[in-house]
Design an enzyme around this catalytic site. Structure first.
Site, mmCIF file in Angstrom:
data_model
loop_
_atom_site.group_PDB
_atom_site.id
_atom_site.type_symbol
_atom_site.label_atom_id
_atom_site.label_comp_id
_atom_site.label_asym_id
_atom_site.label_seq_id
_atom_site.Cartn_x
_atom_site.Cartn_y
_atom_site.Cartn_z
ATOM 1 N N TYR A 146 -7.056 1.042 -0.253
ATOM 2 C CA TYR A 146 -5.926 0.144 -0.474
ATOM 3 C C TYR A 146 -5.807 -0.784 0.730
ATOM 4 O O TYR A 146 -5.890 -0.339 1.874
ATOM 5 C CB TYR A 146 -4.636 0.950 -0.650
ATOM 6 C CG TYR A 146 -3.396 0.099 -0.798
ATOM 7 C CD1 TYR A 146 -3.171 -0.632 -1.959
ATOM 8 C CD2 TYR A 146 -2.435 0.040 0.215
ATOM 9 C CE1 TYR A 146 -2.014 -1.404 -2.108
ATOM 10 C CE2 TYR A 146 -1.278 -0.720 0.077
ATOM 11 C CZ TYR A 146 -1.074 -1.438 -1.087
ATOM 12 O OH TYR A 146 0.060 -2.203 -1.229
ATOM 13 N N ASP A 241 -10.255 -2.234 7.843
ATOM 14 C CA ASP A 241 -8.812 -2.178 7.665
ATOM 15 C C ASP A 241 -8.316 -0.888 8.307
ATOM 16 O O ASP A 241 -8.413 0.192 7.719
ATOM 17 C CB ASP A 241 -8.476 -2.228 6.171
ATOM 18 C CG ASP A 241 -6.973 -2.116 5.927
ATOM 19 O OD1 ASP A 241 -6.225 -1.914 6.910
ATOM 20 O OD2 ASP A 241 -6.560 -2.225 4.758
ATOM 21 N N LYS A 269 1.359 -0.879 10.693
ATOM 22 C CA LYS A 269 2.014 0.415 10.845
ATOM 23 C C LYS A 269 2.318 0.759 12.318
ATOM 24 O O LYS A 269 3.277 0.252 12.857
ATOM 25 C CB LYS A 269 1.212 1.499 10.125
ATOM 26 C CG LYS A 269 1.163 1.171 8.620
ATOM 27 C CD LYS A 269 0.700 2.261 7.696
ATOM 28 C CE LYS A 269 1.004 1.848 6.255
ATOM 29 N NZ LYS A 269 -0.158 1.724 5.393
HETATM 30 C C1 LIG Z 1 -0.308 0.449 4.440
HETATM 31 C C2 LIG Z 1 -1.629 -0.181 4.339
HETATM 32 C C3 LIG Z 1 -1.773 -1.552 4.067
HETATM 33 C C4 LIG Z 1 -0.615 -2.423 3.689
HETATM 34 O O1 LIG Z 1 0.305 -2.587 4.704
HETATM 35 P P1 LIG Z 1 1.767 -3.136 4.328
HETATM 36 O O2 LIG Z 1 2.427 -3.245 5.658
HETATM 37 O O3 LIG Z 1 2.365 -2.143 3.411
HETATM 38 O O4 LIG Z 1 1.588 -4.454 3.676
HETATM 39 C C5 LIG Z 1 -3.034 -2.097 4.121
HETATM 40 N N1 LIG Z 1 -4.109 -1.335 4.399
HETATM 41 C C6 LIG Z 1 -4.009 -0.017 4.648
HETATM 42 C C7 LIG Z 1 -5.236 0.755 4.973
HETATM 43 C C8 LIG Z 1 -2.767 0.608 4.606
HETATM 44 O O5 LIG Z 1 -2.693 1.922 4.808
#
Ligand SMILES: *Cc1c(COP(=O)(O)O)cnc(C)c1O
Length: 430
Positions: A146, A241, A269
């Protein structure tokens, strides 16, 4: 046992009328575990309290950012002090450079970094940059990873042998979906095939180097190296990511742990310490293509917000204390392995993947190394487990396909208590 949740029920009814589904992000509605959401009043350390006064040991931590626990005094102090000087200016502040410096120091593969407001924004912007720099349009993502909710990334594998992506949501244009190719995590031959066919059109490969959004799935030995080699060979940008894994699987993220340098890294995060922050960064020659030094446009009214920078900086400084990650890892292993032994003892199917301060326990007897294996988990059993744990004061992520997050605030007693409750819950659903 039944949870007192009258006030949460009322709050939900009220919210549902004016906020779609009553929540501002779908997973919070607790649909996949078959109950109504609980509304939170406050948090402290490893605990949260709902508006009915129930206390829970929290393993969500705002979905990862709160790695030093809720309402840490040093983080709060940094936010207060900064807020007293005003909450934002839309002009540069030195806090932005300070946080950038800390990030670059931890991620030596990055020469420059740009702050944004969310993980979604980070990955979306990194893709635009990769496309801008290479002049190519296609991207490759992996099923089960994701990367936020931008159009290009809300794509899953289509049926059949072809890897053409199909949207996972109405509203994503077919033309956008057709530029996203979907591969299987840990399947390097499939990726090689994709590149043999289409390599000169592929701008970027984006992946979670340790996947966390299909539950935790680790890269098999050599997988990340191979992805690095293939992308380099074909002149495609490799995007890690690390929105979830950054500062969580180790201070330097998965790239430090596995010693692979991507071209671009996305963070989020933890770098906001609980306030909205995302970031993307990488090699100087790539990053200088971003506006205003280059021509790839990306902007943000609240980007680099001082409160968010202060919160992130305070969090990173706490994480720099010697022994922090050893301690996090030890507690995470104790909990993960403890759960595994209890499940095995009681004859439940279980597969545990974990690294750093995150893990997942899948209710399956298969080795979970990709999305398809993750999907063999017994989600009904998980839903029962979740509800049982909640009743007993443990707040887990409400899905089999999410990680358990530990924080420095979780004590050995917390872990022990959690294992005792897990044993009781699993026994009750035997
Ligand atoms: C949480 C997450 C996102 C999205 O971040 P948001 O701040 O919710 O837009 C993207 N990539 C990864 C791997 C994530 O865990």
């Amino acid at each position: 046992m039944t949870l007192q949740d009258g006030l949460s029920k009322q709050a939900y009814a009220k919210a549902k009328n004016i906020i779609p589904g009553g929540v501002n992000s779908p997973v919070r509605a607790l649909k996949s575990v078959g109950r109504d959401p609980i509304f939170i009043d406050r948090g402290q350390g490893s605990y949260i309290w709902d508006i009915d006064g129930n206390r829970y040991l929290d393993y969500v931590g705002s979905w990862g950012p709160l790695i030093v626990g809720h309402a840490h005094p040093e983080v709060l102090e940094a936010i207060h002090k900064t807020a007293e000087k005003g909450t934002g200016f839309g002009a540069p502040t030195e806090l932005e450079t300070e946080l950038a410096q800390e990030v670059l120091h931890a991620y030596p593969g990055m020469d420059m970094v740009r702050m944004v407001n969310s993980g979604t924004e980070a990955t979306m912007s990194a893709l635009r940059l990769a496309r801008g720099v290479t002049g190519r349009e296609k991207i490759v993502k992996f099923e089960g990873c994701y990367h936020g909710h931008s159009d290009s990334l809300l794509i899953k594998a289509g049926s059949g042998a072809l890897t053409l992506g199909v949207p996972t949501s109405p509203g994503v244009p077919a033309s956008t979906a057709s530029a996203t190719i979907v591969a299987q995590f840990n399947d390097i031959e499939a990726l090689e095939d994709i590149f043999t066919r289409d390599g000169r059109n592929i701008a970027a490969v984006i992946l979670e180097p340790v996947a966390g959004n299909m539950g935790v799935v680790l890269p098999e030995p050599g997988f990340l190296q191979k992805v690095r080699e293939i992308t380099k060979h074909h002149g495609s940008i490799l995007i890690f990511d690390e929105v979830m894994t950054g500062f969580r699987v180790s201070y330097g993220g998965a790239q430090a742990k596995y010693e692979i340098e991507p071209d671009l890294t996305c963070l989020g995060k933890i770098i906001g310490g609980g306030l909205p922050v995302g970031a993307y960064g990488g090699k100087r020659e790539i990053m200088e293509q971003i506006s205003p030094s280059g021509s790839v446009y990306q902007a943000g009214t609240l980007s680099g917000n001082p409160l968010a920078m202060a919160s992130g900086l305070a969090t990173l400084r706490l994480l720099q204390r010697p022994g922090t990650y050893e301690e996090l890892e030890r507690k995470t292993t104790n909990l993960a392995q403890g759960l595994k032994s209890i499940a095995q003892e009681l004859d439940f199917p279980i597969w545990v993947n974990g690294i750093g301060a995150m893990f997942s326990a899948f209710f399956t007897d298969q080795k979970v190394k990709d999305y398809r294996r993750a999907c063999t988990s017994d989600v009904e059993l998980f839903a029962k487990f979740f509800r049982g744990m909640l009743e007993r004061g443990i707040y887990l992520a409400p899905s089999q396909f999410e990680a358990v997050f530990l924080s420095t605030a979780h004590s050995n007693n917390d872990i022990e208590f959690t294992l005792e409750q897990a044993r009781a819950v699993l026994k009750s659903i035997c």
